[in-house]
Scaffold this active site. Structure first.
Site, PDB file in Angstrom:
ATOM      1  CD  GLU A 231       8.932   4.738  -8.466  1.00  0.00           C
ATOM      2  OE1 GLU A 231       9.932   4.118  -8.034  1.00  0.00           O
ATOM      3  OE2 GLU A 231       8.808   5.968  -8.356  1.00  0.00           O
TER       4      GLU A 231
ATOM      5  N   GLY B 147       7.060   8.672  -6.228  1.00  0.00           N
ATOM      6  CA  GLY B 147       6.828  10.097  -6.510  1.00  0.00           C
ATOM      7  C   GLY B 147       7.039  10.968  -5.286  1.00  0.00           C
TER       8      GLY B 147
ATOM      9  CB  ALA C 281       2.339   8.396  -8.397  1.00  0.00           C
TER      10      ALA C 281
ATOM     11  CD  GLU D  40      10.094   9.803  -8.949  1.00  0.00           C
ATOM     12  OE1 GLU D  40       8.987   9.377  -8.549  1.00  0.00           O
ATOM     13  OE2 GLU D  40      10.497   9.624 -10.099  1.00  0.00           O
TER      14      GLU D  40
HETATM   15  N1  CAA Z   1      -1.143   5.081  -3.743  1.00  0.00           N
HETATM   16  C1  CAA Z   1      -2.404   4.893  -3.286  1.00  0.00           C
HETATM   17  N2  CAA Z   1      -2.670   4.490  -2.037  1.00  0.00           N
HETATM   18  C2  CAA Z   1      -1.631   4.250  -1.218  1.00  0.00           C
HETATM   19  C3  CAA Z   1      -0.307   4.413  -1.632  1.00  0.00           C
HETATM   20  C4  CAA Z   1      -0.080   4.851  -2.964  1.00  0.00           C
HETATM   21  N3  CAA Z   1       1.163   5.099  -3.441  1.00  0.00           N
HETATM   22  N4  CAA Z   1       0.515   4.088  -0.604  1.00  0.00           N
HETATM   23  C5  CAA Z   1      -0.284   3.743   0.424  1.00  0.00           C
HETATM   24  N5  CAA Z   1      -1.581   3.831   0.053  1.00  0.00           N
HETATM   25  C6  CAA Z   1      -2.759   3.537   0.848  1.00  0.00           C
HETATM   26  C7  CAA Z   1      -2.945   2.042   1.046  1.00  0.00           C
HETATM   27  O1  CAA Z   1      -3.569   1.459  -0.078  1.00  0.00           O
HETATM   28  C8  CAA Z   1      -3.784   2.007   2.285  1.00  0.00           C
HETATM   29  O2  CAA Z   1      -5.112   2.290   1.931  1.00  0.00           O
HETATM   30  P1  CAA Z   1      -6.321   1.373   2.501  1.00  0.00           P
HETATM   31  O3  CAA Z   1      -6.285   1.602   3.983  1.00  0.00           O
HETATM   32  O4  CAA Z   1      -7.531   1.935   1.825  1.00  0.00           O
HETATM   33  O5  CAA Z   1      -5.993  -0.026   2.133  1.00  0.00           O
HETATM   34  C9  CAA Z   1      -3.262   3.197   3.103  1.00  0.00           C
HETATM   35  O6  CAA Z   1      -2.586   4.055   2.156  1.00  0.00           O
HETATM   36  C10 CAA Z   1      -2.249   2.795   4.167  1.00  0.00           C
HETATM   37  O7  CAA Z   1      -1.245   2.021   3.526  1.00  0.00           O
HETATM   38  P2  CAA Z   1      -0.752   0.604   4.069  1.00  0.00           P
HETATM   39  O8  CAA Z   1      -1.870  -0.117   4.744  1.00  0.00           O
HETATM   40  O9  CAA Z   1      -0.080  -0.102   2.946  1.00  0.00           O
HETATM   41  O10 CAA Z   1       0.301   1.085   5.173  1.00  0.00           O
HETATM   42  P3  CAA Z   1       1.587   0.296   5.694  1.00  0.00           P
HETATM   43  O11 CAA Z   1       2.070   1.090   6.867  1.00  0.00           O
HETATM   44  O12 CAA Z   1       1.291  -1.140   5.876  1.00  0.00           O
HETATM   45  O13 CAA Z   1       2.664   0.401   4.495  1.00  0.00           O
HETATM   46  C11 CAA Z   1       3.892   1.559   2.760  1.00  0.00           C
HETATM   47  C12 CAA Z   1       3.188   1.656   4.135  1.00  0.00           C
HETATM   48  C13 CAA Z   1       5.145   0.679   2.889  1.00  0.00           C
HETATM   49  C14 CAA Z   1       4.291   2.959   2.364  1.00  0.00           C
HETATM   50  C15 CAA Z   1       2.933   0.924   1.726  1.00  0.00           C
HETATM   51  O14 CAA Z   1       1.687   1.628   1.791  1.00  0.00           O
HETATM   52  C16 CAA Z   1       3.423   0.992   0.310  1.00  0.00           C
HETATM   53  O15 CAA Z   1       4.282   0.216  -0.084  1.00  0.00           O
HETATM   54  N6  CAA Z   1       2.856   1.938  -0.509  1.00  0.00           N
HETATM   55  C17 CAA Z   1       3.155   2.025  -1.908  1.00  0.00           C
HETATM   56  C18 CAA Z   1       4.537   2.631  -2.160  1.00  0.00           C
HETATM   57  C19 CAA Z   1       4.801   2.697  -3.634  1.00  0.00           C
HETATM   58  O16 CAA Z   1       4.816   1.702  -4.335  1.00  0.00           O
HETATM   59  N7  CAA Z   1       5.043   3.913  -4.144  1.00  0.00           N
HETATM   60  C20 CAA Z   1       5.323   4.148  -5.549  1.00  0.00           C
HETATM   61  C21 CAA Z   1       4.036   4.545  -6.263  1.00  0.00           C
HETATM   62  S1  CAA Z   1       4.221   4.636  -8.032  1.00  0.00           S
HETATM   63  C22 CAA Z   1       5.025   6.108  -8.300  1.00  0.00           C
HETATM   64  O17 CAA Z   1       5.263   6.876  -7.386  1.00  0.00           O
HETATM   65  C23 CAA Z   1       5.387   6.376  -9.740  1.00  0.00           C
HETATM   66  C24 CAA Z   1       6.196   7.593  -9.952  1.00  0.00           C
HETATM   67  O18 CAA Z   1       7.398   7.613  -9.772  1.00  0.00           O
HETATM   68  C25 CAA Z   1       5.562   8.784 -10.476  1.00  0.00           C
END
Ligand code: CAA
Length: 258
Positions: free
Chosen positions: A132, A109, A65, A112
């Site tokens: 998460e 998400g 998400a 999921e």
């Molecule tokens: N939401 C918003 N933006 C996101 C994102 C997310 N879930 N995941 C990645 N991005 C964005 C980053 O902020 C980044 O943007 P900027 O260039 O503007 O900074 C861009 O995508 C590229 O990401 P990274 O620079 O972090 O890329 P990476 O290759 O170094 O890492 C990754 C990749 C491991 C997937 C890392 O991006 C990450 O950990 N993302 C978050 C994963 C996460 O926590 N997901 C759960 C979200 S909460 C949820 O989903 C709740 C639910 O169950 C409903």
């Protein structure tokens, strides 16, 4: 119709829906989920579509998400506006088969959403996870329920509590994905699988999908009865006559969804 967050390819009878927010690794914001629910609803009504493939990019199916969208939200926004839920319920209720073709990250998400499809075909670079907990929250699109059903309590609990990623091989061993294919062949393989399904009677496809999905809700006796009633009902169709006649006459069946 033009979509802001999706790329649509329709080559009858397969609809490929590609999540397209490359700058955010296809993070699922409200707009994307709204567009996805609309396209699924339209696909169900469109007779020229028999199977849907949901995919992302080579780097990310969806990294969860959208954290930036959720950052400013509190309990009241999420609860009162039923954030995400309406769209997810509509996606989940799609009747036609949906294949999730997952390459790269399918996290939170994203994992999921893939699990809400009918099965997951994984590229060899796919990574699944429910991270998460690292954000001080927990899964909210059904991850605690779905992942536990797919991979069992121990692995699900570990994945949710540690937030670690699972690679494609572990996901296949654990029963989360149906098959692993080379990342470069993902769409080719997903399309070949979709075309194989598209040859069948849609009536059988809809009944199988309903019946398997019921197995997650019902006990064995009720679930088996539900299956048997659908099996009985299919004996009233022209496609049943065609399928069995074709077998006996040693020819390929021509189903009409009737
Ligand atoms: N939401 C918003 N933006 C996101 C994102 C997310 N879930 N995941 C990645 N991005 C964005 C980053 O902020 C980044 O943007 P900027 O260039 O503007 O900074 C861009 O995508 C590229 O990401 P990274 O620079 O972090 O890329 P990476 O290759 O170094 O890492 C990754 C990749 C491991 C997937 C890392 O991006 C990450 O950990 N993302 C978050 C994963 C996460 O926590 N997901 C759960 C979200 S909460 C949820 O989903 C709740 C639910 O169950 C409903």
């Amino acid at each position: 119709m033009a979509y802001e967050t999706l790329i649509i390819e329709h080559e009858e009878p397969v609809l490929i829906v590609r999540l397209n927010r490359p700058d955010a690794l296809n993070a699922l914001n409200n707009k994307l989920l709204e567009e996805l629910s609309m396209i699924m609803e339209d696909a169900d009504k469109n007779d020229s579509i028999r199977v849907i493939i949901l995919t992302g990019s080579k780097k990310a199916f969806a990294a969860g998400a959208d954290i930036k969208e959720m950052m400013a939200k509190g309990f009241v926004d999420m609860f009162h506006n039923n954030f995400f839920s309406n769209h997810l319920d509509r996606i989940q209720s799609t009747r036609k088969p949906i294949i999730a073709a997952v390459a790269g990250y399918a996290l939170g998400g994203g994992c999921e959403l893939a699990m809400r499809c009918d099965f997951i075909l994984a590229a060899d670079n796919a990574k699944f996870g429910q991270p998460e907990i690292n954000l001080g929250v927990m899964a909210g699109f059904g991850g605690t329920q779905l992942l536990s059903k797919f991979v069992g309590k121990a692995k699900s609990m570990e994945m949710h509590l540690t937030g670690r990623h699972m690679d494609a091989e572990e996901a296949e061993r654990a029963g989360l994905v149906s098959r692993i294919v080379p990342a470069d062949d993902l769409i080719k393989e997903a399309t070949a699988t979709a075309l194989k399904i598209a040859e069948k009677s849609m009536l059988s496809c809809l009944a199988i999908k309903e019946s398997i999905n019921r197995s997650f809700e019902l006990g064995l006796t009720e679930g088996t009865l539900f299956e048997r009633r659908l099996f009985n009902a299919l004996f009233s169709t022209e496609d049943k006559k065609e399928g069995m006649s074709a077998f006996i006459e040693k020819r390929t069946p021509k189903f009409k969804d009737k």
